[in-house]
Design an enzyme around this catalytic site. Sequence first.
Site, PDB file in Angstrom:
ATOM      1  N   GLN A   1     -10.026  -4.126  -3.609  1.00 34.04           N
ATOM      2  CA  GLN A   1     -11.345  -3.659  -3.172  1.00 34.04           C
ATOM      3  C   GLN A   1     -12.374  -3.920  -4.278  1.00 34.04           C
ATOM      4  O   GLN A   1     -13.501  -4.366  -4.007  1.00 34.04           O
ATOM      5  CB  GLN A   1     -11.289  -2.160  -2.854  1.00 34.04           C
ATOM      6  CG  GLN A   1     -12.603  -1.600  -2.358  1.00 34.04           C
ATOM      7  CD  GLN A   1     -12.967  -2.105  -0.979  1.00 34.04           C
ATOM      8  OE1 GLN A   1     -12.175  -2.013  -0.049  1.00 34.04           O
ATOM      9  NE2 GLN A   1     -14.167  -2.639  -0.822  1.00 34.04           N
TER      10      GLN A   1
ATOM     11  N   ASP B   1     -17.331   6.564  -1.553  1.00 30.20           N
ATOM     12  CA  ASP B   1     -16.035   6.474  -0.865  1.00 30.20           C
ATOM     13  C   ASP B   1     -15.888   7.774  -0.078  1.00 30.20           C
ATOM     14  O   ASP B   1     -16.681   8.719  -0.250  1.00 30.20           O
ATOM     15  CB  ASP B   1     -14.924   6.331  -1.933  1.00 30.20           C
ATOM     16  CG  ASP B   1     -13.537   6.052  -1.352  1.00 30.20           C
ATOM     17  OD1 ASP B   1     -13.410   5.855  -0.127  1.00 30.20           O
ATOM     18  OD2 ASP B   1     -12.572   6.040  -2.152  1.00 30.20           O
TER      19      ASP B   1
ATOM     20  N   ARG C   1       0.891  -1.172   0.000  1.00 34.02           N
ATOM     21  CA  ARG C   1       0.000   0.000   0.000  1.00 34.02           C
ATOM     22  C   ARG C   1       0.921   1.212   0.000  1.00 34.02           C
ATOM     23  O   ARG C   1       1.690   1.405   0.955  1.00 34.02           O
ATOM     24  CB  ARG C   1      -0.905  -0.017   1.233  1.00 34.02           C
ATOM     25  CG  ARG C   1      -1.649   1.287   1.450  1.00 34.02           C
ATOM     26  CD  ARG C   1      -2.731   1.181   2.508  1.00 34.02           C
ATOM     27  NE  ARG C   1      -3.877   0.454   1.987  1.00 34.02           N
ATOM     28  CZ  ARG C   1      -5.100   0.489   2.527  1.00 34.02           C
ATOM     29  NH1 ARG C   1      -5.333   1.210   3.613  1.00 34.02           N
ATOM     30  NH2 ARG C   1      -6.090  -0.195   1.988  1.00 34.02           N
TER      31      ARG C   1
ATOM     32  N   CYS D   1     -16.426   1.096   0.589  1.00 28.88           N
ATOM     33  CA  CYS D   1     -15.217   0.325   0.904  1.00 28.88           C
ATOM     34  C   CYS D   1     -14.852   0.410   2.374  1.00 28.88           C
ATOM     35  O   CYS D   1     -14.184  -0.473   2.892  1.00 28.88           O
ATOM     36  CB  CYS D   1     -14.060   0.810   0.035  1.00 28.88           C
ATOM     37  SG  CYS D   1     -13.678   2.571   0.268  1.00 28.88           S
TER      38      CYS D   1
ATOM     39  N   ARG E   1     -13.342  -8.852   1.400  1.00 29.00           N
ATOM     40  CA  ARG E   1     -11.944  -8.463   1.153  1.00 29.00           C
ATOM     41  C   ARG E   1     -11.023  -9.674   1.391  1.00 29.00           C
ATOM     42  O   ARG E   1     -10.053  -9.870   0.674  1.00 29.00           O
ATOM     43  CB  ARG E   1     -11.546  -7.302   2.067  1.00 29.00           C
ATOM     44  CG  ARG E   1     -12.210  -5.963   1.733  1.00 29.00           C
ATOM     45  CD  ARG E   1     -11.792  -5.462   0.357  1.00 29.00           C
ATOM     46  NE  ARG E   1     -10.346  -5.522   0.194  1.00 29.00           N
ATOM     47  CZ  ARG E   1      -9.475  -4.583   0.612  1.00 29.00           C
ATOM     48  NH1 ARG E   1      -9.928  -3.490   1.179  1.00 29.00           N
ATOM     49  NH2 ARG E   1      -8.178  -4.715   0.421  1.00 29.00           N
TER      50      ARG E   1
ATOM     51  N   HIS F   1      -7.287   0.733  -6.344  1.00 28.41           N
ATOM     52  CA  HIS F   1      -7.498  -0.176  -5.202  1.00 28.41           C
ATOM     53  C   HIS F   1      -8.152  -1.449  -5.755  1.00 28.41           C
ATOM     54  O   HIS F   1      -9.321  -1.739  -5.498  1.00 28.41           O
ATOM     55  CB  HIS F   1      -8.384   0.510  -4.168  1.00 28.41           C
ATOM     56  CG  HIS F   1      -8.346  -0.120  -2.804  1.00 28.41           C
ATOM     57  ND1 HIS F   1      -7.515  -1.176  -2.465  1.00 28.41           N
ATOM     58  CD2 HIS F   1      -9.038   0.177  -1.661  1.00 28.41           C
ATOM     59  CE1 HIS F   1      -7.707  -1.497  -1.206  1.00 28.41           C
ATOM     60  NE2 HIS F   1      -8.618  -0.704  -0.693  1.00 28.41           N
TER      61      HIS F   1
HETATM   62  N1   CP Z   1     -11.319  -0.574   2.404  1.00 24.67           N
HETATM   63  C1   CP Z   1     -10.049  -0.532   2.841  1.00 24.67           C
HETATM   64  O1   CP Z   1      -9.078  -0.667   2.078  1.00 24.67           O
HETATM   65  O2   CP Z   1      -9.931  -0.349   4.181  1.00 24.67           O
HETATM   66  P1   CP Z   1      -8.582  -0.114   4.982  1.00 24.67           P
HETATM   67  O3   CP Z   1      -8.018   1.225   4.550  1.00 24.67           O
HETATM   68  O4   CP Z   1      -8.966  -0.131   6.437  1.00 24.67           O
HETATM   69  O5   CP Z   1      -7.609  -1.198   4.641  1.00 24.67           O
HETATM   70  N1  NVA Z   2     -10.051   6.430  -1.282  1.00 25.05           N
HETATM   71  C1  NVA Z   2      -9.711   5.989   0.050  1.00 25.05           C
HETATM   72  C2  NVA Z   2      -9.946   4.541   0.191  1.00 25.05           C
HETATM   73  C3  NVA Z   2      -9.707   3.979   1.565  1.00 25.05           C
HETATM   74  C4  NVA Z   2      -9.855   2.491   1.638  1.00 25.05           C
HETATM   75  C5  NVA Z   2      -8.271   6.348   0.334  1.00 25.05           C
HETATM   76  O1  NVA Z   2      -7.420   6.195  -0.555  1.00 25.05           O
HETATM   77  O2  NVA Z   2      -7.977   6.772   1.455  1.00 25.05           O
END
Ligand code: CP
Ligand code: NVA
Length: 296
Positions: A125, A213, A95, A253, A281, A122
């Site tokens: 997701q 989101d 990430r 998400c 997930r 993502h």
């Molecule tokens: N939806 C998602 O990716 O959640 P987190 O940021 O908690 O991993």
């Molecule tokens: N768009 C959000 C998604 C979190 C799971 C972010 O990138 O923070």
Amino acid sequence: MRHFLEVDDLSEVELRDVLDLSDPARAEPVLAGRGVALIFEKPSNRTRNSTEMAVVGLGGHPVTIRGEEIGLGERETVEDVTRALACYHAMIGARVFEHDKLEAMAKVDEVPIVNLLSDLSHPLQAVADLLTLKQRWGGLAGHSVAWIGDASNVARSLTLASSLCGVDVRLACPPGHELEPPVLDQARSRGIEVVVTPDPEEAAAGADAVCTDVWVSMGQEAEAAARQDAFGAYRVTAELMSRAAPGALFLHCLPAHRGLEVDTEVLDGPASVVWQEAENRMHAARGLLLWLAGQR
Ligand code: CP
Ligand code: NVA
């Protein structure tokens, strides 16, 4: 060597296979005795826990690493971090703030690289979201999803994933926060209808699912005030849900901000499938890792 940086790194058939492999009954110990490194430059609840448990479900050993421990591209080059982790692990998930770090990792090409969220996309997701919709609808092609709010990393991956599965997409984003035209073109080139409008009611009208989101993604904190102003009309309310098709689902998400991008009565209401989505997930990650393990 296959990598998973965006959901359409998979073909339509491959994505269908990953969805099938996400069935818990398909789990096999393909990672027995192997490690999977999971790098997090940003916070995470769902992604860390679901991916760790997916690795465990395949008999492997997850090692979660905070970004500051290894300093991707700072303490050491991205490539050297990747080469070192490939000495110990069968796969690497990451990430990251900048998507191009994932591309640099994939170029090393020693172990599969899995995107656990970047500024751009993502994809895990999106796989979980389609799995959820498939479970609820019994199939995917011919259905439609409305996206309300920011054209975020999640919106981009969901749009591309929908295009691989024959699901039409209706996006309502405020001016200046829309999905880039090449992504829309890519989705349309696969034969789905993609409607783009600034009007949330137009997007939601008749849709089989409504998705949103956060308004401020991780890394955009400095823009928080401006974004809250820009997105005020893009809250998913019960009134907006009433415009969607009868029985329409609500997806998010998570993490969610009740009273901002979604009202509590929607998030906690009967249309909401957000906890099934969160559980998925783990199943989607297990399916994807199982598929990747089978590609070598
Ligand atoms: N939806 C998602 O990716 O959640 P987190 O940021 O908690 O991993
Ligand atoms: N768009 C959000 C998604 C979190 C799971 C972010 O990138 O923070």
